[in-house]
Design an enzyme around this catalytic site. Structure first.
Site, PDB file in Angstrom:
ATOM      1  N   GLY A 270      38.227 -13.271 -29.832  1.00 36.88           N
ATOM      2  CA  GLY A 270      39.506 -13.955 -29.613  1.00 36.88           C
ATOM      3  C   GLY A 270      40.393 -13.318 -28.560  1.00 36.88           C
TER       4      GLY A 270
ATOM      5  CB  SER B  11      31.666 -18.816 -24.979  1.00 32.23           C
ATOM      6  OG  SER B  11      32.751 -18.935 -24.091  1.00 32.23           O
TER       7      SER B  11
ATOM      8  CG  ASP C 162      35.328 -17.622 -17.783  1.00 32.11           C
ATOM      9  OD1 ASP C 162      36.120 -17.139 -16.948  1.00 32.11           O
ATOM     10  OD2 ASP C 162      35.693 -18.359 -18.714  1.00 32.11           O
TER      11      ASP C 162
HETATM   12  C1  GLA Z   1      38.914 -20.210 -18.538  1.00 30.51           C
HETATM   13  C2  GLA Z   1      37.810 -21.022 -17.861  1.00 30.51           C
HETATM   14  C3  GLA Z   1      37.625 -20.579 -16.415  1.00 30.51           C
HETATM   15  C4  GLA Z   1      38.949 -20.559 -15.664  1.00 30.51           C
HETATM   16  C5  GLA Z   1      40.011 -19.814 -16.467  1.00 30.51           C
HETATM   17  C6  GLA Z   1      41.365 -19.894 -15.839  1.00 30.51           C
HETATM   18  O1  GLA Z   1      38.515 -18.869 -18.670  1.00 30.51           O
HETATM   19  O2  GLA Z   1      36.599 -20.873 -18.553  1.00 30.51           O
HETATM   20  O3  GLA Z   1      36.701 -21.433 -15.773  1.00 30.51           O
HETATM   21  O4  GLA Z   1      39.374 -21.844 -15.334  1.00 30.51           O
HETATM   22  O5  GLA Z   1      40.108 -20.287 -17.797  1.00 30.51           O
HETATM   23  O6  GLA Z   1      41.391 -19.231 -14.611  1.00 30.51           O
END
Ligand code: GLA
Length: 370
Positions: free
Chosen positions: A112, A118, A162
């Protein structure tokens, strides 16, 4: 390795391969990824380890050391809920290139905290399958497949940041990624050499509406780009003229995205110049823009950022999607305890649950362990 022991205990043999993929923090470039813009994340030392042996009958057997119990058996690609859907989604995207597997998962990404556990899970599993089946995917192709699993299977319309960070980062570096061309460069980030440390302040809060708000922001950006007649907000060159053509929320969102892309480039300029201490001002500006223009912060994040600066941080900002999760603070090492005390005191004053502090040192992206 305990994931190997768990695999052996559940499935009666050693796994054929073990891969590890990390979570991330984002130094700067927030919500720019799905606007074809720039991001600068780095991998954190925490991640997901996946031990895997392929099967030939299409069945996925899955166990996690963080979800005690017998392995879950998932026939085909369609039955999945909770954390297992990130894994099943990867199989679904690989289609008939794979035929099921036995899998054991071990993860140590703080739960969290908004550090992309993920994405780490998807990339660890996709990397292992790529290796086992000689699929020949590059790290960026693995990231794209993992993102597609999240977009099309899990139903979260995330950008590429990410998964790309998890697949491509290098130890001691941040990853500069152009989310349109997908060109990337690892940029040295040696904070310790400058007497600095990056402190993660985990608010321990995750607001339920985050997913819905994320999709809404994305839709607002796409609508603004359409009105401006550009493929994406990345392409806005004359901000003043663009703002004249927009109103309300779309105007604010555009303001954030366009200025945030400039902040990423400015921050890279400072890093190149060796002016690491000076990046703090850009972190602060990014936070204010996310708070006031993009409206994805939260009281807990704002208090963390303000109190960190008061305690002696050179700069601080929320990191990741927002609405809870973590903030990062750039702190001279001799001010670390003063920053932690300041944030802890401010949280107590506001009646917030105590935050958690974690040191972020740029770590290595996905790699094979065995
Ligand atoms: C989340 C999404 C990313 C990005 C961020 C904000 O982590 O998974 O793709 O958009 O928010 O920068």
């Amino acid at each position: 390795m305990r994931v190997v022991e768990a695999f052996r205990a559940a499935y009666g043999a050693a796994p054929q391969t073990v891969w590890r993929a990390p979570g991330r923090v984002n130094l700067i470039g927030e919500h720019t990824d799905y606007n074809d813009g720039f991001v600068l994340p780095f991998a954190v030392p925490w991640g997901v380890t996946a031990a895997i042996t392929p099967r030939t009958d299409g069945t996925i057997r899955l166990l996690s050391l963080q979800a005690p119990g017998d392995p879950v058996t998932i026939p085909g690609h369609d039955q999945s809920a909770g954390w297992t859907r990130y894994v099943v989604g990867v199989f679904a995207m690989l289609g008939d290139r794979v035929r099921g597997a036995d899998i054991a998962i071990d993860g140590d990404v703080p739960r969290g905290a908004g550090l992309s556990s993920s994405a780490a899970l998807e990339v660890a599993v996709a990397s292992a399958l790529n290796d086992l089946h000689d699929l020949g995917m590059t790290p960026m192709e693995i990231a794209l497949l993992s993102q597609k699993a999240e977009n099309d299977f899990v139903g979260m319309p995330c950008g590429i940041m990410d998964q790309a960070a998890s697949a491509l980062c290098e130890e001691g570096h941040a990853l500069f990624l152009d989310c349109r061309s997908l060109g990337s460069r690892n940029i040295p980030l040696d904070l310790a050499a400058h007497g600095l440390s990056m402190l993660i302040i985990d608010t321990q809060v995750h607001h339920e509406h985050a997913g819905g708000e994320y999709a809404k922001r994305r839709a607002e950006c796409e609508s603004a780009a359409r009105k401006l007649g550009v493929p994406a907000l990345r392409d806005v060159t004359d901000l003043a003229a663009a703002l004249d053509q927009l109103q309300g929320d779309e105007r604010k969102r555009t303001m954030h995205i366009v200025t945030e892309n400039h902040r990423v480039e400015a921050l890279i300029g400072l890093l190149r110049a060796g002016a690491v201490t000076e990046i703090g001002a850009l972190l602060n500006a990014s936070h204010l823009s996310l708070r006031d223009q993009y409206e994805v912060s939260s009281p807990e994040l704002d208090v963390a950022v303000e109190a960190a600066i008061k305690g002696g941080a050179r700069g601080a900002r929320m990191t990741g999607g927002g609405f809870g999760g973590s903030a990062i603070a750039l702190v001279p090492v001799e001010r670390l305890s003063s920053v932690e005390e300041s944030v802890t005191a401010a949280y107590a004053e506001h009646g917030f649950q105590a935050p958690r502090f974690l040191p972020a040192v740029p770590a290595r992206g996905a790699h094979r362990l065995a």
